[in-house]
Design a protein around this motif. Structure first.
Motif, PDB file in Angstrom:
ATOM      1  N   VAL A   1       0.825  -1.207   0.000  1.00 18.68           N
ATOM      2  CA  VAL A   1       0.000   0.000   0.000  1.00 18.68           C
ATOM      3  C   VAL A   1       0.861   1.259   0.000  1.00 18.68           C
ATOM      4  O   VAL A   1       0.544   2.252  -0.668  1.00 18.68           O
ATOM      5  CB  VAL A   1      -0.973  -0.010   1.204  1.00 18.68           C
ATOM      6  N   ALA A   2       1.977   1.229   0.747  1.00 25.57           N
ATOM      7  CA  ALA A   2       2.867   2.398   0.771  1.00 25.57           C
ATOM      8  C   ALA A   2       3.599   2.540  -0.555  1.00 25.57           C
ATOM      9  O   ALA A   2       3.821   3.665  -1.022  1.00 25.57           O
ATOM     10  CB  ALA A   2       3.867   2.270   1.914  1.00 25.57           C
ATOM     11  N   ARG A   3       3.971   1.432  -1.175  1.00 24.26           N
ATOM     12  CA  ARG A   3       4.629   1.503  -2.481  1.00 24.26           C
ATOM     13  C   ARG A   3       3.714   2.161  -3.511  1.00 24.26           C
ATOM     14  O   ARG A   3       4.155   3.001  -4.306  1.00 24.26           O
ATOM     15  CB  ARG A   3       5.035   0.099  -2.943  1.00 24.26           C
ATOM     16  N   ARG A   4       2.439   1.785  -3.496  1.00 25.58           N
ATOM     17  CA  ARG A   4       1.498   2.392  -4.447  1.00 25.58           C
ATOM     18  C   ARG A   4       1.323   3.883  -4.156  1.00 25.58           C
ATOM     19  O   ARG A   4       1.180   4.691  -5.085  1.00 25.58           O
ATOM     20  CB  ARG A   4       0.147   1.672  -4.380  1.00 25.58           C
ATOM     21  N   ARG A   5       1.332   4.231  -2.869  1.00 27.15           N
ATOM     22  CA  ARG A   5       1.173   5.643  -2.516  1.00 27.15           C
ATOM     23  C   ARG A   5       2.372   6.462  -3.007  1.00 27.15           C
ATOM     24  O   ARG A   5       2.204   7.534  -3.607  1.00 27.15           O
ATOM     25  CB  ARG A   5       1.013   5.783  -1.011  1.00 27.15           C
ATOM     26  N   TRP A   6       3.590   5.978  -2.780  1.00 30.85           N
ATOM     27  CA  TRP A   6       4.769   6.690  -3.274  1.00 30.85           C
ATOM     28  C   TRP A   6       4.787   6.720  -4.800  1.00 30.85           C
ATOM     29  O   TRP A   6       5.203   7.725  -5.402  1.00 30.85           O
ATOM     30  CB  TRP A   6       6.043   6.029  -2.739  1.00 30.85           C
ATOM     31  N   ALA A   7       4.331   5.645  -5.443  1.00 31.99           N
ATOM     32  CA  ALA A   7       4.262   5.637  -6.908  1.00 31.99           C
ATOM     33  C   ALA A   7       3.297   6.703  -7.398  1.00 31.99           C
ATOM     34  O   ALA A   7       3.569   7.406  -8.387  1.00 31.99           O
ATOM     35  CB  ALA A   7       3.839   4.257  -7.404  1.00 31.99           C
ATOM     36  N   GLY A   8       2.156   6.843  -6.720  1.00 30.77           N
ATOM     37  CA  GLY A   8       1.206   7.882  -7.108  1.00 30.77           C
ATOM     38  C   GLY A   8       1.792   9.276  -6.973  1.00 30.77           C
ATOM     39  O   GLY A   8       1.581  10.141  -7.830  1.00 30.77           O
ATOM     40  N   ARG A   9       2.542   9.504  -5.909  1.00 28.96           N
ATOM     41  CA  ARG A   9       3.193  10.805  -5.738  1.00 28.96           C
ATOM     42  C   ARG A   9       4.184  11.070  -6.872  1.00 28.96           C
ATOM     43  O   ARG A   9       4.270  12.182  -7.397  1.00 28.96           O
ATOM     44  CB  ARG A   9       3.922  10.845  -4.392  1.00 28.96           C
ATOM     45  N   LEU A  10       4.932  10.034  -7.226  1.00 27.89           N
ATOM     46  CA  LEU A  10       5.920  10.201  -8.300  1.00 27.89           C
ATOM     47  C   LEU A  10       5.246  10.498  -9.631  1.00 27.89           C
ATOM     48  O   LEU A  10       5.744  11.320 -10.419  1.00 27.89           O
ATOM     49  CB  LEU A  10       6.778   8.941  -8.414  1.00 27.89           C
ATOM     50  N   ARG A  11       4.126   9.843  -9.913  1.00 26.83           N
ATOM     51  CA  ARG A  11       3.436  10.103 -11.183  1.00 26.83           C
ATOM     52  C   ARG A  11       2.907  11.531 -11.229  1.00 26.83           C
ATOM     53  O   ARG A  11       2.976  12.193 -12.272  1.00 26.83           O
ATOM     54  CB  ARG A  11       2.299   9.101 -11.366  1.00 26.83           C
ATOM     55  N   GLU A  12       2.358  11.998 -10.119  1.00 24.46           N
ATOM     56  CA  GLU A  12       1.876  13.375 -10.093  1.00 24.46           C
ATOM     57  C   GLU A  12       3.031  14.358 -10.282  1.00 24.46           C
ATOM     58  O   GLU A  12       2.906  15.349 -11.003  1.00 24.46           O
ATOM     59  CB  GLU A  12       1.157  13.647  -8.764  1.00 24.46           C
ATOM     60  N   MET A  13       4.156  14.089  -9.628  1.00 20.36           N
ATOM     61  CA  MET A  13       5.304  14.977  -9.793  1.00 20.36           C
ATOM     62  C   MET A  13       5.896  14.868 -11.193  1.00 20.36           C
ATOM     63  O   MET A  13       6.417  15.853 -11.726  1.00 20.36           O
ATOM     64  CB  MET A  13       6.368  14.668  -8.733  1.00 20.36           C
ATOM     65  N   ALA A  14       5.816  13.683 -11.803  1.00 15.06           N
ATOM     66  CA  ALA A  14       6.289  13.538 -13.188  1.00 15.06           C
ATOM     67  C   ALA A  14       5.501  14.462 -14.102  1.00 15.06           C
ATOM     68  O   ALA A  14       6.076  15.094 -15.012  1.00 15.06           O
ATOM     69  CB  ALA A  14       6.154  12.086 -13.636  1.00 15.06           C
ATOM     70  N   ASP A  15       4.186  14.562 -13.881  1.00 16.87           N
ATOM     71  CA  ASP A  15       3.379  15.479 -14.688  1.00 16.87           C
ATOM     72  C   ASP A  15       3.832  16.919 -14.480  1.00 16.87           C
ATOM     73  O   ASP A  15       3.928  17.700 -15.443  1.00 16.87           O
ATOM     74  CB  ASP A  15       1.903  15.349 -14.308  1.00 16.87           C
ATOM     75  N   ILE A  16       4.131  17.279 -13.239  1.00 16.83           N
ATOM     76  CA  ILE A  16       4.575  18.648 -12.966  1.00 16.83           C
ATOM     77  C   ILE A  16       5.958  18.896 -13.568  1.00 16.83           C
ATOM     78  O   ILE A  16       6.219  19.963 -14.141  1.00 16.83           O
ATOM     79  CB  ILE A  16       4.571  18.909 -11.442  1.00 16.83           C
ATOM     80  N   PHE A  17       6.853  17.908 -13.473  1.00 20.15           N
ATOM     81  CA  PHE A  17       8.169  18.062 -14.100  1.00 20.15           C
ATOM     82  C   PHE A  17       8.017  18.293 -15.607  1.00 20.15           C
ATOM     83  O   PHE A  17       8.718  19.117 -16.196  1.00 20.15           O
ATOM     84  CB  PHE A  17       9.029  16.825 -13.852  1.00 20.15           C
ATOM     85  N   ALA A  18       7.105  17.544 -16.229  1.00 16.99           N
ATOM     86  CA  ALA A  18       6.897  17.691 -17.669  1.00 16.99           C
ATOM     87  C   ALA A  18       6.354  19.079 -17.999  1.00 16.99           C
ATOM     88  O   ALA A  18       6.803  19.726 -18.951  1.00 16.99           O
ATOM     89  CB  ALA A  18       5.945  16.606 -18.171  1.00 16.99           C
ATOM     90  N   ILE A  19       5.377  19.559 -17.220  1.00 18.07           N
ATOM     91  CA  ILE A  19       4.785  20.871 -17.467  1.00 18.07           C
ATOM     92  C   ILE A  19       5.827  21.976 -17.299  1.00 18.07           C
ATOM     93  O   ILE A  19       5.818  22.969 -18.033  1.00 18.07           O
ATOM     94  CB  ILE A  19       3.598  21.110 -16.508  1.00 18.07           C
ATOM     95  N   THR A  20       6.749  21.786 -16.352  1.00 19.97           N
ATOM     96  CA  THR A  20       7.760  22.816 -16.085  1.00 19.97           C
ATOM     97  C   THR A  20       9.046  22.594 -16.879  1.00 19.97           C
ATOM     98  O   THR A  20      10.085  23.164 -16.553  1.00 19.97           O
ATOM     99  CB  THR A  20       8.076  22.875 -14.575  1.00 19.97           C
ATOM    100  N   GLY A  21       8.990  21.748 -17.909  1.00 20.95           N
ATOM    101  CA  GLY A  21      10.112  21.602 -18.842  1.00 20.95           C
ATOM    102  C   GLY A  21      11.270  20.768 -18.354  1.00 20.95           C
ATOM    103  O   GLY A  21      12.397  20.958 -18.806  1.00 20.95           O
ATOM    104  N   ARG A  22      11.020  19.813 -17.426  1.00 22.17           N
ATOM    105  CA  ARG A  22      12.092  18.951 -16.925  1.00 22.17           C
ATOM    106  C   ARG A  22      11.818  17.503 -17.336  1.00 22.17           C
ATOM    107  O   ARG A  22      11.402  16.667 -16.542  1.00 22.17           O
ATOM    108  CB  ARG A  22      12.224  19.093 -15.412  1.00 22.17           C
ATOM    109  N   GLY A  23      12.028  17.241 -18.626  1.00 19.71           N
ATOM    110  CA  GLY A  23      11.703  15.933 -19.179  1.00 19.71           C
ATOM    111  C   GLY A  23      12.501  14.791 -18.582  1.00 19.71           C
ATOM    112  O   GLY A  23      11.967  13.689 -18.392  1.00 19.71           O
ATOM    113  N   ASP A  24      13.771  15.019 -18.277  1.00 16.68           N
ATOM    114  CA  ASP A  24      14.603  13.948 -17.715  1.00 16.68           C
ATOM    115  C   ASP A  24      14.081  13.523 -16.342  1.00 16.68           C
ATOM    116  O   ASP A  24      13.969  12.329 -16.052  1.00 16.68           O
ATOM    117  CB  ASP A  24      16.059  14.409 -17.597  1.00 16.68           C
TER     118      ASP A  24
END
Length: 380
Positions: free
Chosen positions: A298-321
């Motif tokens: 359950v904690a792994r899925r929660r951290w994965a969800g946080r990472l996916r949300e931050m991945a979207d923000i990284f993409a929007i702010t021009g940090r593709g890597d």
């Protein structure tokens, strides 16, 4: 994005609308953002008044996009409020005053990044209702506890822009604009979390609940979807995510690893004559134990969800890597056949949490200051 870009887009949109005033095909407005279209329609009605009515009626009835039809109806409503009304409406409307009311709906929304406790800020701007004014709903969402705080009320456009500028200047976390329906979907997920936990949202949220649920667009689950195996090279770089300013507060809760932190200190400060290799192996064993205890499925899925949300923000702010590394790490965390101890990002989370706990044990930090438990925040 600079303020000049939306102005250029609105100017081009206004030119296309003016070219269609004489009749003919409706202008192509698909690439125009809602904010630019609204600005262009306001300028059109200011400059042309009643002459803009036929075009606005055609847009309200025949535009392919629902958002464009709603924008045209809002422009017609504003003209009617100023005394300029379509001829067909004037012929059929009684002479007595009639108050019209457009359904309130989300027109803009903003999200912050996610902090180390799993909390983020959400702003949703609604327009319509009686008088057609703007109302701002301000929320704090947490992926373990649901809706932590709710506030908001009527707001003028100038005040909104000033608040946004101040927010971007003062916030440590990134702040991005998103579609209003997506923001409402996140709030809907937080409400569902309350139902699963048997808890309730703050009473201040009650006046926003109907609006949010009416706008929420169902989101496809990304945690249960089978994903391609992550690139090993990206996984090796996953600990570097924790070096980014907005992820500096990401680590396992020190309050939950105090016993292990003391064991780590004892290993490092032991006066027994043991080899450095044995000490290193003992530290690895302690970290492994923390990972296994603090990162169950359950904690792994929660951290994965946080990472996916931050991945979207990284993409929007021009940090593709950074976005690519975050998505690869999220995929690894949701692959429960992969041991968490073999994921570099998980090891970094555990190691940083242990270090924070040792700082507390040594009296160099207060536990309340480094706790990752979600807490209700004071409103600004």
């Amino acid at each position: 994005m600079t303020a000049a870009a939306p102005n250029r887009e609105a100017t081009a949109c206004l030119a296309a609308l003016q070219a269609a005033l004489g009749g003919g095909a409706l202008p192509a407005l698909d690439p125009v953002s809602p904010a630019a279209l609204d600005e262009a329609l306001r300028a059109l009605t200011r400059q042309h008044g009643a002459a803009a009515l036929p075009l606005l009626e055609r847009l309200a009835d025949g535009a392919a996009d629902k958002a464009q039809r709603r924008a045209a109806r809002r422009a017609l409503y504003r003209l009617a409020q100023s005394g300029v009304r379509p001829a067909r409406a004037a012929a059929s409307t009684p002479t007595r005053p009639v108050v019209t009311r457009e359904a309130e709906h989300a027109v803009r929304a903003w999200l912050s990044g996610i902090d180390g406790s799993g909390s983020r800020a959400v702003w949703i701007l609604f327009e319509g209702g009686f008088g057609g004014g703007l109302r701002l709903c301000s929320l704090i969402l947490n992926d373990e506890a649901g809706i932590m705080d709710a506030a908001g009320g009527p707001i003028a456009r100038k005040r909104l822009e000033a608040e946004l500028r101040a927010l971007r200047e003062s916030q440590k976390l990134p702040w991005v604009e998103v579609d209003g329906r997506r923001a409402c979907a996140l709030v809907s997920e937080a409400l569902a979390l309350h139902e699963r936990l048997g808890t309730v949202a703050p009473p201040e949220f009650a006046r926003w609940k109907k609006l949010v649920l009416g706008e929420a667009q169902p989101q496809a689950s990304r945690t249960d979807t089978k994903e391609n195996p992550p690139d090993p090279a990206l996984l090796e770089h996953s600990p570097t995510l924790l070096e980014l300013p907005e992820l500096m507060g990401w680590f396992v809760d020190p309050a939950r690893v105090q016993h292990e932190a003391l064991a780590l200190l004892q290993t490092r400060e032991s006066r027994l004559v043991v080899s450095e290799q044995i000490k290193a192996e003992r530290e690895v064993s302690i970290v492994d134990g923390v990972i296994e205890a603090q990162l169950p499925p359950v904690a792994r899925r929660r951290w994965a969800g946080r990472l996916r949300e931050m991945a979207d923000i990284f993409a929007i702010t021009g940090r593709g890597d950074a976005a690519a590394i975050a998505r690869a790490t999220a995929a690894a965390l949701t692959d429960l056949e992969r041991p968490a101890t073999a994921i570099p990002f998980a090891r970094a989370l555990a190691a940083r949490g242990l270090e924070m706990a040792t700082e507390v044990a040594l009296g160099r930090a207060r536990l309340d200051d480094v706790s990752r438990a979600p807490v209700r925040r004071a409103r600004s």
